[in-house]
Design a protein around this motif. Structure first.
Motif, PDB file in Angstrom:
ATOM      1  N   LEU A  33      -2.264   5.980   4.785  1.00 34.43           N
ATOM      2  CA  LEU A  33      -1.731   4.746   5.334  1.00 34.43           C
ATOM      3  C   LEU A  33      -2.628   4.267   6.464  1.00 34.43           C
ATOM      4  O   LEU A  33      -3.179   5.064   7.212  1.00 34.43           O
ATOM      5  CB  LEU A  33      -0.306   4.959   5.858  1.00 34.43           C
ATOM      6  CG  LEU A  33       0.755   5.141   4.794  1.00 34.43           C
ATOM      7  CD1 LEU A  33       2.061   5.590   5.421  1.00 34.43           C
ATOM      8  CD2 LEU A  33       0.963   3.863   4.012  1.00 34.43           C
ATOM      9  N   PRO A  34      -2.770   2.958   6.596  1.00 33.59           N
ATOM     10  CA  PRO A  34      -3.647   2.432   7.646  1.00 33.59           C
ATOM     11  C   PRO A  34      -3.065   2.642   9.035  1.00 33.59           C
ATOM     12  O   PRO A  34      -1.861   2.804   9.197  1.00 33.59           O
ATOM     13  CB  PRO A  34      -3.707   0.937   7.319  1.00 33.59           C
ATOM     14  CG  PRO A  34      -2.453   0.654   6.575  1.00 33.59           C
ATOM     15  CD  PRO A  34      -2.120   1.910   5.825  1.00 33.59           C
ATOM     16  N   THR A  35      -3.945   2.643  10.005  1.00 39.50           N
ATOM     17  CA  THR A  35      -3.501   2.703  11.397  1.00 39.50           C
ATOM     18  C   THR A  35      -3.835   1.401  12.108  1.00 39.50           C
ATOM     19  O   THR A  35      -3.555   1.252  13.283  1.00 39.50           O
ATOM     20  CB  THR A  35      -4.139   3.881  12.153  1.00 39.50           C
ATOM     21  OG1 THR A  35      -5.549   3.748  12.093  1.00 39.50           O
ATOM     22  CG2 THR A  35      -3.708   5.203  11.561  1.00 39.50           C
ATOM     23  N   ASP A  36      -4.438   0.456  11.362  1.00 42.47           N
ATOM     24  CA  ASP A  36      -4.708  -0.834  11.974  1.00 42.47           C
ATOM     25  C   ASP A  36      -3.409  -1.632  12.062  1.00 42.47           C
ATOM     26  O   ASP A  36      -2.398  -1.262  11.485  1.00 42.47           O
ATOM     27  CB  ASP A  36      -5.773  -1.602  11.187  1.00 42.47           C
ATOM     28  CG  ASP A  36      -5.385  -1.843   9.742  1.00 42.47           C
ATOM     29  OD1 ASP A  36      -4.692  -0.990   9.162  1.00 42.47           O
ATOM     30  OD2 ASP A  36      -5.763  -2.880   9.184  1.00 42.47           O
ATOM     31  N   SER A  37      -3.449  -2.707  12.765  1.00 42.14           N
ATOM     32  CA  SER A  37      -2.246  -3.494  13.014  1.00 42.14           C
ATOM     33  C   SER A  37      -1.721  -4.153  11.745  1.00 42.14           C
ATOM     34  O   SER A  37      -2.496  -4.721  10.979  1.00 42.14           O
ATOM     35  CB  SER A  37      -2.550  -4.572  14.049  1.00 42.14           C
ATOM     36  OG  SER A  37      -1.446  -5.426  14.194  1.00 42.14           O
ATOM     37  N   PRO A  38      -0.411  -4.103  11.539  1.00 43.81           N
ATOM     38  CA  PRO A  38       0.184  -4.776  10.384  1.00 43.81           C
ATOM     39  C   PRO A  38       0.436  -6.264  10.627  1.00 43.81           C
ATOM     40  O   PRO A  38       1.035  -6.946   9.809  1.00 43.81           O
ATOM     41  CB  PRO A  38       1.501  -4.023  10.178  1.00 43.81           C
ATOM     42  CG  PRO A  38       1.850  -3.494  11.512  1.00 43.81           C
ATOM     43  CD  PRO A  38       0.548  -3.234  12.216  1.00 43.81           C
TER      44      PRO A  38
END
Length: 87
Positions: A33-38
Motif C-alpha cells: 500500500l502507498p504511503t503517499d498522500s491520498p
C-alpha cells in the motif's frame, strides 16, 4: 513436519484482509500500500471531521507529513475499505 499453504488474502476490493494472526501474505500485501498522500484535491469537511475526497480525518490530513509509514498504511487500509479516495 509443519507445512504452509500460502494463500492470497487480498479480496476483490484490493484491500488486504486482517485475519486472525495476520498471515505473511497479508503482511506482504499491506506493505504494498502507498504511503503517499491520498489527497485528490476535493477537500471538504464542512459538516463533519472526515474529508469527502480522501476519507481522512482533519487531524490525519494536518499531521500526514509527521506520520510513520506504518501509520500511513493503516490509514490507507481504512480509507480503501470505506471506498476512498473518491476521484
Amino acid at each position: 513436519m509443519f507445512t504452509s499453504n500460502p494463500s492470497d488474502d487480498t479480496p476483490a476490493s484490493g484491500v488486504p484482509s486482517e485475519g486472525a494472526g495476520g498471515s505473511a501474505a497479508s503482511a506482504a500485501n499491506r506493505s504494498l500500500l502507498p504511503t503517499d498522500s491520498p489527497c485528490v484535491a476535493i477537500c471538504s469537511t464542512l459538516y463533519d471531521d472526515i474529508c469527502r475526497g480522501c476519507g481522512r480525518t482533519a487531524m490525519e490530513v494536518a499531521n500526514w507529513v509527521f506520520l510513520s509509514d506504518d501509520e500511513k498504511r493503516d490509514i490507507w487500509v481504512r480509507i480503501k475499505a470505506q471506498g476512498y479516495p473518491r476521484r
